[in-house]
Design a protein around this motif. Structure first.
Motif, PDB file in Angstrom:
ATOM      1  N   SER A 124       0.830  -1.211   0.000  1.00  0.00           N
ATOM      2  CA  SER A 124       0.000   0.000   0.000  1.00  0.00           C
ATOM      3  C   SER A 124       0.863   1.259   0.000  1.00  0.00           C
ATOM      4  CB  SER A 124      -0.925   0.003   1.219  1.00  0.00           C
ATOM      5  OG  SER A 124      -1.753  -1.129   1.238  1.00  0.00           O
ATOM      6  N   GLN A 125       1.922   1.257   0.810  1.00  0.00           N
ATOM      7  CA  GLN A 125       2.803   2.417   0.868  1.00  0.00           C
ATOM      8  C   GLN A 125       3.548   2.621  -0.447  1.00  0.00           C
ATOM      9  OE1 GLN A 125       3.816   4.851   3.226  1.00  0.00           O
ATOM     10  NE2 GLN A 125       1.972   4.353   4.390  1.00  0.00           N
ATOM     11  N   ILE A 126       3.946   1.542  -1.069  1.00  0.00           N
ATOM     12  CA  ILE A 126       4.601   1.648  -2.374  1.00  0.00           C
ATOM     13  C   ILE A 126       3.649   2.264  -3.396  1.00  0.00           C
ATOM     14  CG2 ILE A 126       5.457   0.300  -4.335  1.00  0.00           C
ATOM     15  CD1 ILE A 126       6.718  -1.597  -2.237  1.00  0.00           C
ATOM     16  N   PHE A 127       2.413   1.769  -3.408  1.00  0.00           N
ATOM     17  CA  PHE A 127       1.399   2.324  -4.311  1.00  0.00           C
ATOM     18  C   PHE A 127       1.181   3.805  -4.033  1.00  0.00           C
ATOM     19  CE2 PHE A 127      -3.186   3.067  -5.238  1.00  0.00           C
ATOM     20  CZ  PHE A 127      -3.116   2.936  -6.615  1.00  0.00           C
ATOM     21  N   LEU A 128       1.077   4.145  -2.746  1.00  0.00           N
ATOM     22  CA  LEU A 128       0.856   5.531  -2.330  1.00  0.00           C
ATOM     23  C   LEU A 128       2.003   6.432  -2.796  1.00  0.00           C
ATOM     24  CD1 LEU A 128      -0.223   6.541   1.263  1.00  0.00           C
ATOM     25  CD2 LEU A 128       1.732   7.639   0.215  1.00  0.00           C
ATOM     26  N   LEU A 129       3.234   5.992  -2.552  1.00  0.00           N
ATOM     27  CA  LEU A 129       4.399   6.800  -2.902  1.00  0.00           C
ATOM     28  C   LEU A 129       4.539   6.953  -4.416  1.00  0.00           C
ATOM     29  CD1 LEU A 129       6.919   5.352  -0.301  1.00  0.00           C
ATOM     30  CD2 LEU A 129       5.995   7.675  -0.319  1.00  0.00           C
ATOM     31  N   VAL A 130       4.220   5.900  -5.155  1.00  0.00           N
ATOM     32  CA  VAL A 130       4.289   5.976  -6.617  1.00  0.00           C
ATOM     33  C   VAL A 130       3.323   7.040  -7.139  1.00  0.00           C
ATOM     34  CG1 VAL A 130       3.677   4.726  -8.729  1.00  0.00           C
ATOM     35  CG2 VAL A 130       5.178   3.667  -7.057  1.00  0.00           C
ATOM     36  N   ILE A 131       2.123   7.090  -6.560  1.00  0.00           N
ATOM     37  CA  ILE A 131       1.154   8.099  -7.002  1.00  0.00           C
ATOM     38  C   ILE A 131       1.641   9.508  -6.635  1.00  0.00           C
ATOM     39  CG2 ILE A 131      -1.203   8.946  -6.750  1.00  0.00           C
ATOM     40  CD1 ILE A 131      -2.134   6.125  -6.313  1.00  0.00           C
ATOM     41  N   TRP A 132       2.210   9.649  -5.434  1.00  0.00           N
ATOM     42  CA  TRP A 132       2.750  10.970  -5.077  1.00  0.00           C
ATOM     43  C   TRP A 132       3.852  11.387  -6.046  1.00  0.00           C
ATOM     44  CZ3 TRP A 132       0.539  14.646  -2.850  1.00  0.00           C
ATOM     45  CH2 TRP A 132      -0.256  14.495  -1.713  1.00  0.00           C
ATOM     46  N   ILE A 133       4.698  10.455  -6.433  1.00  0.00           N
ATOM     47  CA  ILE A 133       5.751  10.766  -7.411  1.00  0.00           C
ATOM     48  C   ILE A 133       5.120  11.189  -8.730  1.00  0.00           C
ATOM     49  CG2 ILE A 133       7.638   9.785  -8.793  1.00  0.00           C
ATOM     50  CD1 ILE A 133       8.174   7.926  -6.331  1.00  0.00           C
ATOM     51  N   ALA A 134       4.047  10.491  -9.121  1.00  0.00           N
ATOM     52  CA  ALA A 134       3.354  10.842 -10.361  1.00  0.00           C
ATOM     53  C   ALA A 134       2.815  12.264 -10.312  1.00  0.00           C
ATOM     54  CB  ALA A 134       2.223   9.849 -10.628  1.00  0.00           C
ATOM     55  N   ILE A 135       2.305  12.673  -9.149  1.00  0.00           N
ATOM     56  CA  ILE A 135       1.806  14.045  -8.989  1.00  0.00           C
ATOM     57  C   ILE A 135       2.924  15.045  -9.256  1.00  0.00           C
ATOM     58  CG2 ILE A 135       0.943  15.724  -7.306  1.00  0.00           C
ATOM     59  CD1 ILE A 135      -0.522  13.384  -5.951  1.00  0.00           C
ATOM     60  N   GLN A 136       4.083  14.780  -8.671  1.00  0.00           N
ATOM     61  CA  GLN A 136       5.215  15.686  -8.892  1.00  0.00           C
ATOM     62  C   GLN A 136       5.676  15.645 -10.348  1.00  0.00           C
ATOM     63  OE1 GLN A 136       5.717  17.369  -6.028  1.00  0.00           O
ATOM     64  NE2 GLN A 136       4.324  15.923  -5.041  1.00  0.00           N
ATOM     65  N   ALA A 137       5.625  14.443 -10.956  1.00  0.00           N
ATOM     66  CA  ALA A 137       6.038  14.311 -12.348  1.00  0.00           C
ATOM     67  C   ALA A 137       5.140  15.114 -13.281  1.00  0.00           C
ATOM     68  CB  ALA A 137       6.043  12.840 -12.759  1.00  0.00           C
ATOM     69  N   VAL A 138       3.825  15.085 -13.016  1.00  0.00           N
ATOM     70  CA  VAL A 138       2.886  15.881 -13.806  1.00  0.00           C
ATOM     71  C   VAL A 138       3.227  17.362 -13.686  1.00  0.00           C
ATOM     72  CG1 VAL A 138       0.489  16.633 -13.991  1.00  0.00           C
ATOM     73  CG2 VAL A 138       1.006  14.215 -13.715  1.00  0.00           C
ATOM     74  N   ALA A 139       3.553  17.808 -12.466  1.00  0.00           N
ATOM     75  CA  ALA A 139       3.887  19.211 -12.258  1.00  0.00           C
ATOM     76  C   ALA A 139       5.180  19.588 -12.978  1.00  0.00           C
ATOM     77  CB  ALA A 139       4.013  19.502 -10.763  1.00  0.00           C
ATOM     78  N   VAL A 140       6.196  18.715 -12.909  1.00  0.00           N
ATOM     79  CA  VAL A 140       7.453  18.982 -13.619  1.00  0.00           C
ATOM     80  C   VAL A 140       7.215  19.034 -15.120  1.00  0.00           C
ATOM     81  CG1 VAL A 140       9.749  18.101 -14.142  1.00  0.00           C
ATOM     82  CG2 VAL A 140       8.887  17.959 -11.822  1.00  0.00           C
ATOM     83  N   ALA A 141       6.404  18.089 -15.622  1.00  0.00           N
ATOM     84  CA  ALA A 141       6.119  18.052 -17.050  1.00  0.00           C
ATOM     85  C   ALA A 141       5.366  19.299 -17.500  1.00  0.00           C
ATOM     86  CB  ALA A 141       5.310  16.801 -17.381  1.00  0.00           C
TER      87      ALA A 141
END
Length: 460
Positions: A124-141
């Motif tokens: 669950s934590q891995i899934f959670l952290l991956v989504i948080w990374i995706a949020i930052q990736a969208v912002a960087v993109a």
């Protein structure tokens, strides 16, 4: 090559140099826990830089521009609540980490509630952290796309590639050092930007007079239930984020861990109010734009050309300071699950840790392709994080709660979240959080457990 690109290249090179220098002769404990020697002010500024991520800047400006002040009021209050909670609990968390040689929140669940909880919380934590990374990736993109006009998907590939390289080099030690630098970039540039914006909008009276109708409605985003619930519950999100546990566990001692969060509060308030001001400026000064790009268009409008690159660099600092913490946090969980203590030679430990870190960042970037919407991702991951909180409190403060109560208080609400979020939407957290609380409180009483399934946690 324009001034903006030159500024960003200089910024990237600076961060990579810091990462390279700090990563020399690095051990596994340094890579993941900074040898448990993080000092007070390094930790304080790292806390702020990590929390002021895309969700606290790009997403707030985006949603306030779109629907009004509601989202931008609720989140900053939750930041302060989160810092207070982490400050209160830091002493106990740090002591647990020292006693059990814990590296993450998953290690805590294993020691307190057993292997089944470790597996569930780990995934669950891995899934959670991956989504948080995706949020930052969208912002960087979004930043890269606005800056150089490249395709959004290509921007994600370029952006996540650079951040993975930077993060993989140095682990938590480099993360904390670069956070310290990024904090000052964020604070100074945001203050300068606020001054320029204030002068151009003609003062607060003119700003409020020209806001779109209904923009000052505090319940405009998700209604009164969402607003009150967000204020009361969102601060608990930070308690269930393994990145914050990892910082606490890396502190030099329990006192430093506790004080760093309380010292973070004034800086969080200043930055949050500044971001809220940017949101209102965007609502008045910009029209007909993609809402997720609002903060970038605002910078382009109010800053002089020679400062635009510095402004973009500050947003990049905001995003990167969150990505590195999330990637290292996820890497820690995976590494500890795959490799047993002393299974590898010392010279190979950091190599494998870096490979896992890089892979984790790549997965986060892939998720950004699937749901490239910051608000949708932010809400889902926030509601997911809240599910862990009742079990954490039970594990820290109660010797009577069993492993099964903890397990089902996490599993059942996660299933409900997946099923109900597309239907109920913004208010799903009321159902999932309440169900987690009820299960942790009443599971053992209903099923009348005759004996504890795990050893009690020693009191501190």
């Amino acid at each position: 090559m324009n001034i903006t690109l030159i500024t960003l290249i200089i910024y990237f090179v600076l961060m990579l140099l810091v990462a390279w220098y700090s990563s020399r002769k690095e051990s596994l404990e340094t890579y993941y826990l900074n040898k448990r020697k993080t000092s007070l002010w390094l930790m304080t500024f790292s806390n702020v830089a990590t929390i002021v991520g895309a969700g606290a800047t790009v997403a707030i400006v985006s949603e306030v521009y779109n629907s009004g002040i509601s989202y931008g009021l609720a989140l900053p209050i939750s930041f302060v609540v989160g810092m207070i909670l982490l400050g209160i609990l830091a002493t106990k968390i740090r002591a647990i980490g020292e006693k059990y040689d814990a590296y993450s929140i998953v290690d805590f669940f294993e020691k307190r509630f057993g292997r089944k909880n470790k597996i569930l919380v780990g995934f669950s934590q891995i899934f959670l952290l991956v989504i948080w990374i995706a949020i930052q990736a969208v912002a960087v993109a979004t930043l890269a796309s606005a800056l150089i006009g490249v395709n959004f998907q290509l921007a994600i590939i370029l952006a996540i590639g650079v951040t993975i390289l930077y993060t993989t080099l140095g682990g938590l030690k480099t993360d904390i050092l670069t956070d310290f630098i990024q904090f000052w970039i964020i604070l100074i540039v945001f203050i300068i930007m606020a001054v320029f914006g204030y002068s151009q909008v003609g003062g607060f009276e003119n700003l409020f007079a020209n806001l779109p109708k209904g923009h000052l409605n505090p319940f405009g985003f998700g209604g009164i239930s969402w607003f009150i619930g967000a204020i009361l519950l969102s601060g608990f999100v930070y308690l269930a984020n393994t990145a914050h546990w990892q910082r606490i566990l890396s502190a030099e001692n329990e006192k430093i861990a506790r004080k760093s969060f309380f010292y973070s509060i004034p800086f969080m308030i200043v930055i949050s109010l500044t971001v809220l001001f940017f949101s209102l400026l965007a609502s008045v000064m910009l029209t007909g734009i993609n809402q997720d790009s609002a903060i970038f268009f605002l910078m382009d409008k109010i800053l002089p050309p020679w400062l635009i690159g510095v402004g973009f660099a500050s947003i990049l600092a905001v995003i990167m300071s969150s990505i590195d913490s999330l990637v290292v946090g996820g890497s820690t969980i995976v590494y500890r699950a795959v490799f047993k203590k002393n299974q590898l030679e010392n010279r190979k430990e950091v190599i494998y840790a870096r490979l896992i870190t890089a892979l984790f960042g790549i997965v986060g970037g892939f998720i950004a392709f699937i749901v490239p919407n910051i608000i949708t991702l932010s809400l889902f991951v926030t509601y997911l994080t809240l599910i862990f909180v009742p079990a954490i409190f039970a594990g820290l403060y109660s010797e009577r709660i069993t492993g099964k109560a903890s397990f089902y208080s996490i599993l059942i609400p996660i299933i409900l979240l997946i099923v109900l979020f597309p239907i109920v939407g913004k208010n799903t957290f009321l159902i999932t959080t309440l169900s987690a609380v009820l299960i942790i409180l009443f599971y053992d009483k209903i099923f009348k457990r005759k004996q504890m399934e795990s050893a009690p946690l020693t009191n501190y």
